[in-house]
Design a protein around this motif. Structure first.
Motif, short mmCIF file in Angstrom:
data_model
loop_
_atom_site.label_atom_id
_atom_site.label_comp_id
_atom_site.label_asym_id
_atom_site.label_seq_id
_atom_site.Cartn_x
_atom_site.Cartn_y
_atom_site.Cartn_z
N GLY A 1 0.76 -1.24 0.00
CA GLY A 1 0.00 0.00 0.00
C GLY A 1 0.79 1.29 0.00
O GLY A 1 0.24 2.35 0.32
N PHE A 2 2.06 1.25 -0.37
CA PHE A 2 2.82 2.50 -0.48
C PHE A 2 2.37 3.24 -1.73
O PHE A 2 2.22 2.65 -2.80
N ARG A 3 2.18 4.56 -1.59
CA ARG A 3 1.62 5.33 -2.70
C ARG A 3 2.42 6.57 -3.07
O ARG A 3 1.97 7.36 -3.91
N SER A 4 3.61 6.73 -2.49
CA SER A 4 4.50 7.81 -2.92
C SER A 4 5.92 7.28 -2.97
O SER A 4 6.33 6.49 -2.14
N VAL A 5 6.66 7.75 -3.99
CA VAL A 5 8.08 7.44 -4.13
C VAL A 5 8.84 8.75 -4.17
O VAL A 5 8.59 9.61 -5.02
N ALA A 6 9.75 8.93 -3.23
CA ALA A 6 10.61 10.11 -3.20
C ALA A 6 11.91 9.75 -3.89
O ALA A 6 12.73 9.01 -3.36
N LEU A 7 12.10 10.24 -5.11
CA LEU A 7 13.30 9.98 -5.89
C LEU A 7 14.31 11.07 -5.57
O LEU A 7 14.17 12.21 -5.99
N GLU A 8 15.31 10.69 -4.81
CA GLU A 8 16.25 11.66 -4.26
C GLU A 8 16.97 12.45 -5.36
O GLU A 8 17.38 11.89 -6.37
N ALA A 9 17.10 13.74 -5.11
CA ALA A 9 17.84 14.65 -6.00
C ALA A 9 17.15 14.87 -7.33
O ALA A 9 17.78 15.29 -8.29
N ALA A 10 15.86 14.58 -7.40
CA ALA A 10 15.12 14.82 -8.64
C ALA A 10 13.91 15.71 -8.34
O ALA A 10 13.08 15.36 -7.50
N ASP A 11 13.82 16.84 -9.02
CA ASP A 11 12.63 17.69 -8.92
C ASP A 11 11.58 17.09 -9.84
O ASP A 11 11.41 17.51 -10.98
N THR A 12 10.90 16.05 -9.35
CA THR A 12 10.01 15.27 -10.21
C THR A 12 8.82 16.09 -10.71
O THR A 12 8.31 15.83 -11.79
N SER A 13 8.42 17.08 -9.93
CA SER A 13 7.34 17.95 -10.40
C SER A 13 7.85 18.86 -11.51
O SER A 13 7.23 18.99 -12.57
N PHE B 1 4.97 10.65 -7.31
CA PHE B 1 6.33 11.03 -6.99
C PHE B 1 6.30 12.14 -5.96
O PHE B 1 5.54 13.10 -6.09
N ALA B 2 7.12 12.02 -4.96
CA ALA B 2 7.30 13.08 -3.97
C ALA B 2 8.78 13.41 -3.96
O ALA B 2 9.59 12.66 -3.43
N GLY B 3 9.17 14.52 -4.56
CA GLY B 3 10.59 14.84 -4.67
C GLY B 3 11.18 15.32 -3.36
O GLY B 3 10.56 16.05 -2.60
N THR B 4 12.42 14.88 -3.08
CA THR B 4 13.20 15.44 -1.98
C THR B 4 14.36 16.16 -2.63
O THR B 4 15.35 15.57 -3.03
N VAL B 5 14.24 17.48 -2.73
CA VAL B 5 15.18 18.27 -3.51
C VAL B 5 16.07 19.08 -2.57
O VAL B 5 15.56 19.85 -1.76
N MET C 1 16.08 17.89 3.00
CA MET C 1 15.53 16.72 2.33
C MET C 1 14.55 15.98 3.24
O MET C 1 13.48 15.55 2.80
N ALA C 2 14.91 15.83 4.50
CA ALA C 2 14.02 15.15 5.44
C ALA C 2 12.73 15.94 5.64
O ALA C 2 11.63 15.37 5.67
N GLU C 3 12.85 17.26 5.75
CA GLU C 3 11.65 18.09 5.96
C GLU C 3 10.72 18.02 4.76
O GLU C 3 9.49 18.00 4.93
N ASP C 4 11.28 17.99 3.55
CA ASP C 4 10.43 17.85 2.36
C ASP C 4 9.59 16.59 2.44
O ASP C 4 8.38 16.59 2.15
N LEU C 5 10.23 15.49 2.82
CA LEU C 5 9.53 14.21 2.86
C LEU C 5 8.49 14.19 4.00
O LEU C 5 7.37 13.70 3.81
N ILE C 6 8.87 14.74 5.15
CA ILE C 6 7.93 14.80 6.28
C ILE C 6 6.71 15.64 5.92
O ILE C 6 5.56 15.27 6.20
N GLU C 7 6.94 16.77 5.26
CA GLU C 7 5.82 17.63 4.85
C GLU C 7 4.91 16.92 3.86
O GLU C 7 3.68 17.04 3.93
N VAL D 1 8.17 5.50 -0.18
CA VAL D 1 9.46 4.88 -0.45
C VAL D 1 10.46 6.00 -0.73
O VAL D 1 10.23 6.82 -1.63
N TYR D 2 11.53 6.05 0.04
CA TYR D 2 12.57 7.06 -0.15
C TYR D 2 13.73 6.37 -0.88
O TYR D 2 14.45 5.58 -0.31
N TRP D 3 13.90 6.68 -2.17
CA TRP D 3 14.84 5.97 -3.06
C TRP D 3 16.02 6.88 -3.35
O TRP D 3 15.87 7.89 -4.02
N GLY D 4 17.20 6.52 -2.81
CA GLY D 4 18.35 7.39 -3.01
C GLY D 4 19.66 6.70 -2.73
O GLY D 4 19.83 5.49 -2.93
#
Length: 315
Positions: free
Chosen positions: A71-83, A135-139, A159-165, A175-178
Motif C-alpha cells: 500500500g505504499f503510494r508515494s516514491v521520493a526519488l532523491e535529488a530529482a525535482d520530479t514535479s 512522486f514526492a521529490g526530496t530536492v 531533504m528530510a523536511e520535504d519528505l515529512i511535509e 518509499v525514499y529511493w536514493g
C-alpha cells in the motif's frame, strides 16, 4: 569458531536469497519484505552506488512489492525535482515522454533502470486510476538551511523536511529511493572523500527521529564489479568483506532480532561501508567510504549483491 566465521555463518542462516529479474517478472523472492517493513510509514532504499544495474533492479523490485502488496503510494526519488521535470504529471496523466523528461535530471538518474521503474509506475496508475502512486521529490535546498548548521547538514535536514511535509499533507506511505549516504540512519555519519569531512546528522537520522520505528532503512550494497569503471573487492576492514564472504549472488538480510554475542559486536562496532560515486578510482578504493556508525545503527536490513554491472545510461 572465529568471530568472522561465526558472523558469516549467522548471515548465511538468516539470508533470504533473491534473483535479480527483469522489471516485468514477479518479485516473489522479496515476499519477506512484509515482515521486515511491518507498519512503517517510510522505507528508505539507499544504494552504495547509484550506477549499478543490479542494485537499481533490486530497488525496482522492492518498490513494486511495497506499492502492489503493502500500500505504499508515494516514491521520493532523491535529488530529482520530479514535479519540475514533469515526471509526476506523467505518472498521473501519461502526459510527456519519460525518456525525454529524465534526460533533464541529474546524471546518475538518467538510466534505463529508472526509466523502466517510471514506466511501471505509470502502468500501475493506468490500472488503478482511483488509487495512484505519486512522486514526492526530496530536492536539496541549501538556502533553507537553518541557522547554526553548515551547508551539508542543512541540505540533509531540508531533504528530510520535504519528505515529512509530503507525508503530513498526503498521509501516504513513502518509499525514499536514493543513496545510502543520505538514507542510512546517520546520527551523525561522515563521508570520505569529502571537501568538508565534518560529521553531521543526515536525512535518515532526521527521519528516524520523526518516525521512530515507522522509518525502515534498507542498505543496498555490493562486493565488486563495474559501475561502469572497475570496482575491486573491498579492503578487509570494510563491512562488505564479511557480507561478500557469504558467497550468495544476492540476498536480503534482516539485521534485527537475536544474534550471538560476537555477531552483535560486529553489528554494533563502528564500521566502514563503501561509497562509489562518479569520481571513484580503483587505486584509491579504500578512501571511498561512509563511517561514523555501525551497520546495526544505520540499517534495519541489507540487500547485498556479490557482483554488479554498470547501469544502462540513457543516450
Amino acid at each position: 569458531m572465529a568471530a568472522h566465521d561465526e558472523t558469516v555463518q549467522w548471515i548465511s542462516d538468516r539470508a533470504h536469497p533473491i534473483a535479480l529479474l527483469d522489471p516485468e517478472a514477479p518479485y516473489s523472492d522479496l515476499l519477506p519484505l512484509a515482515g521486515l517493513v511491518g507498519d512503517a510509514q517510510v522505507v528508505a532504499l539507499g544504494a552504495s552506488s547509484r550506477q549499478a544495474h543490479e542494485l537499481a533492479m533490486a530497488s525496482s523490485g522492492v518498490i513494486r512489492q511495497l506499492v502492489e502488496e503493502l500500500g505504499f503510494r508515494s516514491v521520493a526519488l532523491e535529488a530529482a525535482d520530479t514535479s519540475g521535470l514533469g515526471l509526476d504529471e506523467y505518472l498521473r496523466t501519461g502526459t510527456g515522454d519519460p525518456r525525454a523528461l529524465l534526460s533533464e535530471a541529474r546524471p546518475f538518474l538518467r538510466t534505463e533502470e529508472i526509466l523502466d521503474t517510471v514506466r511501471w509506475m505509470r502502468e500501475f496508475n493506468r490500472s488503478h486510476p482511483d488509487d495512484q502512486v505519486r512522486f514526492a521529490g526530496t530536492v536539496p535546498r541549501p538556502l533553507r538551511k537553518p541557522s547554526g548548521l553548515d551547508a551539508l547538514a542543512g541540505i540533509e535536514l531540508s531533504m528530510a523536511e520535504d519528505l515529512i511535509e509530503w507525508h503530513e499533507r498526503t498521509g501516504d506511505k513513502i518509499v525514499y529511493w536514493g543513496g545510502m549516504v543520505h538514507t542510512a540512519k546517520g546520527d551523525p555519519r561522515t563521508i570520505s572523500p569529502s571537501a568538508t569531512p565534518t560529521a553531521h546528522r543526515n536525512a535518515g537520522g532526521h527521519l528516524r527521529e520523526r518516525f521512530g520505528a515507522g522509518f525502515v532503512s534498507i542498505g543496498l550494497m555490493f562486493q565488486h564489479g563495474r559501475v561502469p569503471y572497475p570496482v575491486p573487492a573491498p579492503p578487509p576492514e570494510f563491512a562488505e568483506t564479511v557480507l561478500g564472504d557469504v558467497g550468495l549472488p544476492a540476498y536480503l538480510l534482516d539485521l534485527r532480532g537475536d544474534a550471538p554475542e560476537r555477531v552483535r559486536n560486529w553489528l554494533g562496532t563502528p564500521a566502514r561501508t563503501r561509497l562509489i560515486g562518479p569520481h571513484f578510482h580503483a587505486e584509491t578504493s579504500a578512501d571511498n567510504f561512509m563511517a561514523g556508525g555501525s551497520l546495526g545503527e544505520w540499517f534495519d536490513a541489507i540487500l547485498h549483491v556479490r557482483e554488479v554491472t554498470s547501469a544502462r545510461f540513457l543516450p
